[in-house]
Design an enzyme around this catalytic site. Sequence first.
Site, PDB file in Angstrom:
ATOM      1  N   SER A 137       2.329  -4.467   4.251  1.00 25.51           N
ATOM      2  CA  SER A 137       1.037  -5.156   4.160  1.00 25.51           C
ATOM      3  C   SER A 137       0.671  -5.371   2.698  1.00 25.51           C
ATOM      4  CB  SER A 137      -0.044  -4.348   4.884  1.00 25.51           C
ATOM      5  OG  SER A 137      -0.072  -3.016   4.425  1.00 25.51           O
ATOM      6  N   GLU A 175      -2.571  -6.292  -0.037  1.00 21.81           N
ATOM      7  CA  GLU A 175      -4.024  -6.369  -0.247  1.00 21.81           C
ATOM      8  C   GLU A 175      -4.363  -7.485  -1.239  1.00 21.81           C
ATOM      9  OE1 GLU A 175      -6.377  -2.726  -0.361  1.00 21.81           O
ATOM     10  OE2 GLU A 175      -7.202  -3.431  -2.262  1.00 21.81           O
ATOM     11  N   THR A 204     -10.360  -7.253   0.400  1.00 26.57           N
ATOM     12  CA  THR A 204     -11.352  -6.275  -0.044  1.00 26.57           C
ATOM     13  C   THR A 204     -12.779  -6.801   0.109  1.00 26.57           C
ATOM     14  OG1 THR A 204     -11.304  -7.022  -2.334  1.00 26.57           O
ATOM     15  CG2 THR A 204      -9.755  -5.276  -1.727  1.00 26.57           C
ATOM     16  N   GLY A 217     -17.371   3.196   0.620  1.00 26.42           N
ATOM     17  CA  GLY A 217     -17.729   2.498  -0.614  1.00 26.42           C
ATOM     18  C   GLY A 217     -18.205   3.493  -1.651  1.00 26.42           C
ATOM     19  N   ASP A 218     -18.312   3.004  -2.882  1.00 25.26           N
ATOM     20  CA  ASP A 218     -18.774   3.861  -3.977  1.00 25.26           C
ATOM     21  C   ASP A 218     -20.249   3.624  -4.220  1.00 25.26           C
ATOM     22  OD1 ASP A 218     -16.395   5.217  -4.663  1.00 25.26           O
ATOM     23  OD2 ASP A 218     -15.637   3.331  -5.484  1.00 25.26           O
ATOM     24  N   LYS A 256     -12.047  11.361  10.508  1.00 26.80           N
ATOM     25  CA  LYS A 256     -12.140   9.892  10.644  1.00 26.80           C
ATOM     26  C   LYS A 256     -11.199   9.402  11.750  1.00 26.80           C
ATOM     27  CE  LYS A 256     -11.975   9.209   5.692  1.00 26.80           C
ATOM     28  NZ  LYS A 256     -11.774   8.235   4.610  1.00 26.80           N
ATOM     29  N   PHE A 316      -7.982   1.817 -13.862  1.00 25.79           N
ATOM     30  CA  PHE A 316      -7.974   2.018 -12.395  1.00 25.79           C
ATOM     31  C   PHE A 316      -7.788   3.493 -12.051  1.00 25.79           C
ATOM     32  CE2 PHE A 316      -6.177  -2.413 -11.054  1.00 25.79           C
ATOM     33  CZ  PHE A 316      -7.378  -2.991 -11.413  1.00 25.79           C
ATOM     34  N   HIS A 363       1.680  -0.324   1.829  1.00 22.88           N
ATOM     35  CA  HIS A 363       0.537  -1.217   1.592  1.00 22.88           C
ATOM     36  C   HIS A 363       0.526  -1.535   0.098  1.00 22.88           C
ATOM     37  CE1 HIS A 363      -3.286  -3.119   2.356  1.00 22.88           C
ATOM     38  NE2 HIS A 363      -3.874  -2.412   1.407  1.00 22.88           N
TER      39      HIS A 363
HETATM   40  C1  LIG Z   1      -6.930   1.468   0.942  1.00 25.71           C
HETATM   41  C2  LIG Z   1      -8.287   1.478   0.261  1.00 25.71           C
HETATM   42  C3  LIG Z   1      -9.045   0.300   0.260  1.00 25.71           C
HETATM   43  C4  LIG Z   1     -10.321   0.281  -0.332  1.00 25.71           C
HETATM   44  N1  LIG Z   1     -11.037  -0.888  -0.308  1.00 25.71           N
HETATM   45  C5  LIG Z   1     -12.305  -0.913  -0.821  1.00 25.71           C
HETATM   46  C6  LIG Z   1     -13.114  -2.100  -0.738  1.00 25.71           C
HETATM   47  O1  LIG Z   1     -12.657  -3.135  -0.226  1.00 25.71           O
HETATM   48  N2  LIG Z   1     -14.370  -2.060  -1.244  1.00 25.71           N
HETATM   49  C7  LIG Z   1     -14.886  -0.911  -1.817  1.00 25.71           C
HETATM   50  O2  LIG Z   1     -16.061  -0.929  -2.256  1.00 25.71           O
HETATM   51  N3  LIG Z   1     -14.149   0.244  -1.908  1.00 25.71           N
HETATM   52  C8  LIG Z   1     -12.882   0.256  -1.430  1.00 25.71           C
HETATM   53  N4  LIG Z   1     -12.128   1.418  -1.498  1.00 25.71           N
HETATM   54  C9  LIG Z   1     -12.689   2.591  -2.215  1.00 25.71           C
HETATM   55  C10 LIG Z   1     -13.541   3.503  -1.317  1.00 25.71           C
HETATM   56  O3  LIG Z   1     -14.670   2.836  -0.831  1.00 25.71           O
HETATM   57  C11 LIG Z   1     -13.969   4.687  -2.195  1.00 25.71           C
HETATM   58  O4  LIG Z   1     -12.850   5.468  -2.513  1.00 25.71           O
HETATM   59  C12 LIG Z   1     -15.082   5.555  -1.670  1.00 25.71           C
HETATM   60  O5  LIG Z   1     -15.515   6.425  -2.737  1.00 25.71           O
HETATM   61  C13 LIG Z   1     -14.674   6.480  -0.531  1.00 25.71           C
HETATM   62  O6  LIG Z   1     -14.537   5.767   0.609  1.00 25.71           O
HETATM   63  P1  LIG Z   1     -14.067   6.521   1.963  1.00 25.71           P
HETATM   64  O7  LIG Z   1     -14.144   5.502   3.024  1.00 25.71           O
HETATM   65  O8  LIG Z   1     -12.829   7.271   1.754  1.00 25.71           O
HETATM   66  O9  LIG Z   1     -15.296   7.567   2.096  1.00 25.71           O
HETATM   67  P2  LIG Z   1     -15.477   8.879   2.965  1.00 25.71           P
HETATM   68  O10 LIG Z   1     -14.415   9.057   3.982  1.00 25.71           O
HETATM   69  O11 LIG Z   1     -16.881   8.838   3.450  1.00 25.71           O
HETATM   70  O12 LIG Z   1     -15.316  10.024   1.886  1.00 25.71           O
HETATM   71  C14 LIG Z   1     -16.079   9.982   0.688  1.00 25.71           C
HETATM   72  C15 LIG Z   1     -16.283  11.407   0.153  1.00 25.71           C
HETATM   73  O13 LIG Z   1     -17.096  12.139   1.057  1.00 25.71           O
HETATM   74  C16 LIG Z   1     -16.429  13.320   1.474  1.00 25.71           C
HETATM   75  N5  LIG Z   1     -16.762  13.514   2.894  1.00 25.71           N
HETATM   76  C17 LIG Z   1     -16.286  12.804   3.949  1.00 25.71           C
HETATM   77  N6  LIG Z   1     -16.811  13.283   5.094  1.00 25.71           N
HETATM   78  C18 LIG Z   1     -17.630  14.300   4.746  1.00 25.71           C
HETATM   79  C19 LIG Z   1     -18.475  15.182   5.495  1.00 25.71           C
HETATM   80  N7  LIG Z   1     -18.555  15.138   6.833  1.00 25.71           N
HETATM   81  N8  LIG Z   1     -19.200  16.123   4.813  1.00 25.71           N
HETATM   82  C20 LIG Z   1     -19.127  16.214   3.459  1.00 25.71           C
HETATM   83  N9  LIG Z   1     -18.356  15.386   2.723  1.00 25.71           N
HETATM   84  C21 LIG Z   1     -17.620  14.449   3.348  1.00 25.71           C
HETATM   85  C22 LIG Z   1     -14.945  13.085   1.226  1.00 25.71           C
HETATM   86  O14 LIG Z   1     -14.246  14.298   1.006  1.00 25.71           O
HETATM   87  C23 LIG Z   1     -14.990  12.207  -0.018  1.00 25.71           C
HETATM   88  O15 LIG Z   1     -15.107  12.997  -1.184  1.00 25.71           O
HETATM   89  C24 LIG Z   1     -10.846   1.471  -0.940  1.00 25.71           C
HETATM   90  C25 LIG Z   1     -10.058   2.646  -0.964  1.00 25.71           C
HETATM   91  C26 LIG Z   1      -8.797   2.663  -0.371  1.00 25.71           C
HETATM   92  C27 LIG Z   1      -7.973   3.916  -0.402  1.00 25.71           C
END
Ligand SMILES: Cc1cc2nc3c(=O)[nH]c(=O)nc-3n(C[C@H](O)[C@H](O)[C@H](O)COP(=O)(O)OP(=O)(O)OC[C@H]3O[C@@H](n4cnc5c(N)ncnc54)[C@H](O)[C@@H]3O)c2cc1C
Length: 325
Positions: A46, A48, A80, A140-141, A200, A252, A302
């Site tokens: 895949s 991106e 993205t 997201g961040d 998740k 990055f 990916h």
């Molecule tokens: C393949 C890939 C594609 C991406 N594409 C994008 C994009 O298109 N746009 C964008 O803005 N960002 C993107 N990101 C970045 C991503 O949004 C960030 O890394 C963000 O900080 C974390 O997203 P997540 O979905 O992993 O968050 P989560 O799974 O919510 O995790 C975030 C943090 O919270 C913690 N956490 C999770 N669950 C709990 C809980 N129950 N209790 C306490 N802590 C918890 C985790 O340990 C982690 O530190 C991408 C990342 C990857 C790997």
Amino acid sequence: MTRPMSASPNSRLTRLPTRAGVTPTSIRLIRDIYAEAKAVDRPVMSIELFPPKTEKGNATLFDRTLPALQALGPDFYSVTYGAGGSTRDKTLELADAIQRRHQTTTMAHLTCISTTLADIGRYLDDARSRGIRNILALRGDPPQAPEEHRSSGTGFEYSYQLVEFIRERSGFSIGTAGFPESHIACTEGRHVDWQRLKAKIDHGADFVLTQLFFDNDDYFAFRDYLVGELGVDVPLTPGVLPILSREQITRFAALCGATLPSSLLSTLESFGDDTAAVAHFGAEFASRQCEALLAGGAPGIHLYSLNRPEGATAIFEHLGLTDRS
Ligand SMILES: Cc1cc2nc3c(=O)[nH]c(=O)nc-3n(C[C@H](O)[C@H](O)[C@H](O)COP(=O)(O)OP(=O)(O)OC[C@H]3O[C@@H](n4cnc5c(N)ncnc54)[C@H](O)[C@@H]3O)c2cc1C
């Protein structure tokens, strides 16, 4: 809800006509793509992409990059989503345009902070109406400036809640993000972060795409813990980025918490300002990385293409995957 066409008549993103409500059979659920590839022991490849900001960027993507990538026969593209929804319409428009022009499956990314439940619902409805069948569910961040944090009709703090929300609406195949070196903000250690990834998956994610990394041992430790200790059985696909420039990859890596091994950094430094040499080396390094990942049992790769075809082309050629028809 289907959004009205906003692009100019010349836009590469203008929708192509199709019969309303009909999704071509070439547009697949990604969980099915992985299942079929596994049955015949074939890697899922895949790529991106990000939505270009300008019409010129769109022209380059559609006239040069996508034809070159299509020649490689990728299984799907992912598109993205800008932080806080800044590219929301463009994400769906690009994913939609690729599916219509190239009959290749796409996945739209979606984040769940700085938004509302109504916006998420509209996005999913719009994706569905365009025939987009796959969503990468992310948190997201958080924005740098707190005032930009439009909080929040969702009440979602973490991505597992978005996964669950999408799963309840059904119909989509859902991907989620994994972090072989642990998520940068996780202070409790990598095993805790990986247990949260398991949550998740338990809430409905069908497959995992990982953050970029440069030491394959990080991926194998991550995979072995999830599969061996936590009993995860969905595809855990490594994300690989062919390096284009030293400055860019240093930035990055700092942003996402990936480690740049010192030997890799000093090789990059040895090229000085020779950007072509850096990109050539980056493609070679990534090719060797992918080869070892697949040999070690990864279900696919990916590729973070940064909207450039050269690295992906070198990797597919190195892996002997250019004729996949
Ligand atoms: C393949 C890939 C594609 C991406 N594409 C994008 C994009 O298109 N746009 C964008 O803005 N960002 C993107 N990101 C970045 C991503 O949004 C960030 O890394 C963000 O900080 C974390 O997203 P997540 O979905 O992993 O968050 P989560 O799974 O919510 O995790 C975030 C943090 O919270 C913690 N956490 C999770 N669950 C709990 C809980 N129950 N209790 C306490 N802590 C918890 C985790 O340990 C982690 O530190 C991408 C990342 C990857 C790997």
